[in-house]
Scaffold this motif. Structure first.
Motif, PDB file in Angstrom:
ATOM      1  N   MET A 145      32.249  30.884  31.117  1.00  0.00           N
ATOM      2  CA  MET A 145      31.980  32.838  30.297  1.00  0.00           C
ATOM      3  C   MET A 145      32.546  33.300  29.917  1.00  0.00           C
ATOM      4  N   ASP A 146      33.900  33.683  29.936  1.00  0.00           N
ATOM      5  CA  ASP A 146      34.742  34.400  29.453  1.00  0.00           C
ATOM      6  C   ASP A 146      35.710  33.838  28.243  1.00  0.00           C
ATOM      7  N   ASN A 229      24.794  32.541  26.648  1.00  0.00           N
ATOM      8  CA  ASN A 229      23.700  32.234  27.083  1.00  0.00           C
ATOM      9  C   ASN A 229      22.385  33.072  27.469  1.00  0.00           C
ATOM     10  N   SER A 234      17.312  34.616  25.896  1.00  0.00           N
ATOM     11  CA  SER A 234      16.325  35.722  25.523  1.00  0.00           C
ATOM     12  C   SER A 234      15.596  35.379  24.664  1.00  0.00           C
TER      13      SER A 234
ATOM     14  N   MET B 145      30.482  49.550  24.437  1.00  0.00           N
ATOM     15  CA  MET B 145      30.306  47.524  23.901  1.00  0.00           C
ATOM     16  C   MET B 145      30.971  47.053  25.346  1.00  0.00           C
ATOM     17  N   ASP B 146      31.954  47.447  25.692  1.00  0.00           N
ATOM     18  CA  ASP B 146      32.897  46.545  27.188  1.00  0.00           C
ATOM     19  C   ASP B 146      32.047  47.786  28.993  1.00  0.00           C
ATOM     20  N   LEU B 177      21.835  41.427  34.818  1.00  0.00           N
ATOM     21  CA  LEU B 177      21.522  40.944  33.792  1.00  0.00           C
ATOM     22  C   LEU B 177      22.825  39.343  34.019  1.00  0.00           C
ATOM     23  N   ASN B 178      22.630  38.592  33.978  1.00  0.00           N
ATOM     24  CA  ASN B 178      23.289  37.246  33.984  1.00  0.00           C
ATOM     25  C   ASN B 178      23.335  36.212  34.175  1.00  0.00           C
ATOM     26  N   VAL B 179      23.814  35.190  33.449  1.00  0.00           N
ATOM     27  CA  VAL B 179      23.763  33.248  33.335  1.00  0.00           C
ATOM     28  C   VAL B 179      22.392  32.967  34.688  1.00  0.00           C
ATOM     29  N   ASN B 187      29.955  35.904  34.392  1.00  0.00           N
ATOM     30  CA  ASN B 187      31.668  36.056  33.935  1.00  0.00           C
ATOM     31  C   ASN B 187      32.067  36.884  34.880  1.00  0.00           C
ATOM     32  N   GLU B 188      33.643  37.705  34.610  1.00  0.00           N
ATOM     33  CA  GLU B 188      34.152  38.344  35.512  1.00  0.00           C
ATOM     34  C   GLU B 188      33.845  39.451  35.837  1.00  0.00           C
ATOM     35  N   THR B 190      30.618  40.513  35.346  1.00  0.00           N
ATOM     36  CA  THR B 190      29.254  40.594  36.287  1.00  0.00           C
ATOM     37  C   THR B 190      29.872  39.693  37.947  1.00  0.00           C
ATOM     38  N   ALA B 210      18.517  35.528  30.845  1.00  0.00           N
ATOM     39  CA  ALA B 210      17.951  36.259  30.124  1.00  0.00           C
ATOM     40  C   ALA B 210      16.021  36.286  29.730  1.00  0.00           C
ATOM     41  N   PHE B 226      27.120  45.163  25.268  1.00  0.00           N
ATOM     42  CA  PHE B 226      27.342  43.996  23.742  1.00  0.00           C
ATOM     43  C   PHE B 226      26.097  42.799  24.582  1.00  0.00           C
ATOM     44  N   ALA B 227      26.340  42.603  25.506  1.00  0.00           N
ATOM     45  CA  ALA B 227      25.678  42.150  26.269  1.00  0.00           C
ATOM     46  C   ALA B 227      23.633  42.338  25.998  1.00  0.00           C
ATOM     47  N   ASN B 229      23.184  44.353  23.835  1.00  0.00           N
ATOM     48  CA  ASN B 229      22.575  44.632  22.351  1.00  0.00           C
ATOM     49  C   ASN B 229      21.836  43.015  22.023  1.00  0.00           C
ATOM     50  N   ILE B 230      22.988  41.436  22.828  1.00  0.00           N
ATOM     51  CA  ILE B 230      23.069  40.454  22.078  1.00  0.00           C
ATOM     52  C   ILE B 230      20.959  39.794  22.880  1.00  0.00           C
ATOM     53  N   MET B 231      20.713  40.941  24.086  1.00  0.00           N
ATOM     54  CA  MET B 231      19.579  40.388  24.451  1.00  0.00           C
ATOM     55  C   MET B 231      18.654  41.050  23.806  1.00  0.00           C
ATOM     56  N   LYS B 233      18.394  42.197  20.628  1.00  0.00           N
ATOM     57  CA  LYS B 233      18.194  41.915  19.721  1.00  0.00           C
ATOM     58  C   LYS B 233      17.594  39.905  19.381  1.00  0.00           C
TER      59      LYS B 233
END
Lengths: 329, 329
Positions: A145-146, A229, A234, B145-146, B177-179, B187-188, B190, B210, B226-227, B229-231, B233
């Motif tokens: 994940m990271d 992911n 998405s 972003m972070d 929001l998670n996987v 990830n660390e 979430t 997502a 960051f996540a 924005n990815i979602m 877009k």
């Protein structure tokens, strides 16, 4: 060429793994296939004499979809997946294919097959559909994940070699999944990965925004497992939602039902276009041997296609080529 | 109630900001509106006498879409955006609205309006469309972003209060929001945020994948910039791609053209449904005053709607309520 297939992995195993193996054995006589799994379950599905290039290897245990990956791989030493991995490690087979538990397969790759020297993180690299049908290889979409910037750099090299060797793309365009196209954009990870990618002997095309992935703006897309992911789910969720809405719209009135009847075959084609489960097996890159992940819902044809993919990778000496690029030798 | 509008922000400014302000001034007589910007550009657009509750405040400079945010806010002290922010800080106005440069507006919020006490990171919180038309408030989708787990916890509280106060949802469902949906996934960031969210006095519904965001599985979606924005877009890119493909399919033959003619009005509705630019202004939460970001492509109606939104937020004492929740007082 010896390819081992985890007969018990996947939603429709062992039915489809056996059927796929039989079809592959019939098509490629030069390839020796080994089906690993419960003999009693496999034999009745063979439907007669075993082809000369297909062998059954008994394994008593099965790793299921719900099994906790690390625990399962450590404890179920006689599971079809772990036995297949061991055969690759001990050079009894050149490649393995499994449609089983993804996390367990990543763990089998790491703990049983083993990492390639110089690689910190093996990566799962599925093809994501694009509108022009060429697809983009995205990595990592696995259990990591990271990621650190150095991991993304290794993903870039591995993905680039894969596209060259397996798909015959002379100069694969490598993009970095990011929130904007300018070099300074992103989070700490992508900001630090960018200059590393620029220095690599690859065709780095810079940052790629999530909305441009589908239009085929690169051949290899580099990302950490979390962001990848989010992007993939998405895409899946939106495409699914749009098709569901369309279906509702079509069933509204007689007029729209007629329009729907005309359009439905076309729409099904579209749906297939955006269905990433239909786009073949995903290699697990960065291991000392070749491991291909088939989708859990794989049918016999998908298993056969994974064999085709493994053959191409073996013929093009994929693993050796990646090792050479990574070690710089 | 005094609401200041950045007259020069957005792709169609000052035309649409002036039109929107005029419409809002006509509708809400109890609201005093202040248009900040270049007087010479604004006056010809007013079309006659100025309404009693609309005031023009001259500002000589403009922050453009291409301006580097921090530099622009620091240097252009007489820009319409910075002047508007200063009016909020100095209690000359209760809220500000801008359709200008998003990064610059985030910076104006942080450096000019100022953070709310106890908040580490203000967050931009747009509404993402869902299939059931209720929408989900996602944050942060701004310049951060972070994020740290503690930031996500603050986003959760702020988003929850916003949905209560501005949208009247008694018990907003807050998702991470998670996987995967299981608590240990992610990830660390979430993984560490999850237990923090569980302890908050909110209705935390756990991880949200997502692919489930569009189906309206929560009212507030918490994520790092960051996540998020990815979602967003990916959603935008996929929806756009599907509609483009559909259009191509419809124009294939006479038969499909006829089907297309029947379906097109319905499809336009669908497209609007998934167009996040149509879903109102996004509040910048965690500031000591109210700031609403309108989309860059906002029209006069969108500006008027942003005024409506700001009014509701002010009437419900949004900023005070968030402050109370954050400080625990």
């Amino acid at each position: 060429m010896r390819i081992v297939i985890d007969a018990m992995g996947g939603d429709h195993a062992p039915q489809v793994t056996v059927e796929g193996a039989l079809a592959a054995a019939a098509e490629w006589k030069d390839t020796h296939l080994i089906l690993v799994g419960n003999e009693e379950a496999i034999h009745p599905l063979l439907g007669g004499a075993l082809p000369a290039n297909l062998e059954i290897r008994h394994a008593a245990e099965v790793i299921g979809a719900e099994d906790e990956p690390v625990k399962a791989v450590r404890r179920k030493k006689d599971s079809s997946m772990v036995v297949a991995g061991r055969m690759v490690r001990e050079k009894e087979a050149d490649a393995m294919i499994s449609a089983g538990n993804t996390g367990a397969l990543m763990t089998t790759g790491l703990l049983v097959v083993g990492r390639m020297e110089g690689i910190e993180r093996p990566a799962l690299a599925p093809m994501i559909p694009t509108l022009d049908d060429t697809g983009v290889l995205a990595l990592d979409l696995g259990a990591n994940m990271d990621a650190k910037p150095e991991h993304l750099a290794q993903y870039a090299v591995m993905g680039s070699v894969y596209r060259q060797k397996v798909h015959g793309i002379a100069k694969p365009r490598v993009g970095l999944l990011n929130v904007g196209t300018e070099p300074g954009k992103g989070n700490e990870l992508t900001k630090h990965a960018y200059p590393l990618l620029e220095q690599l002997p690859i065709h780095f095309v810079g940052n790629v925004e999530a909305r441009d992935v589908l239009t085929g703006s690169c051949d290899v897309l580099v990302c950490d497992g979390f962001a990848g992911n989010i992007m993939l789910k998405s895409l899946e969720g939106t495409a699914g939602a749009v098709f569901k809405l369309l279906k509702e719209q079509f069933s509204k009135s007689l007029k729209t039902k007629l329009a729907g009847a005309v359009m439905m075959p076309e729409l099904r084609g579209l749906k297939g276009k955006l269905d990433y489960t239909e786009h073949g097996g995903a290699p697990l890159l960065g291991l000392s041997g070749l491991v291909v992940k088939s989708h859990g819902s794989a049918d016999a044809n998908a298993i056969k296609n994974a064999v085709r993919q493994a053959r191409t990778a073996l013929q093009s000496r994929l693993v050796e080529s990646i090792s050479k690029e990574i070690s710089g030798k």
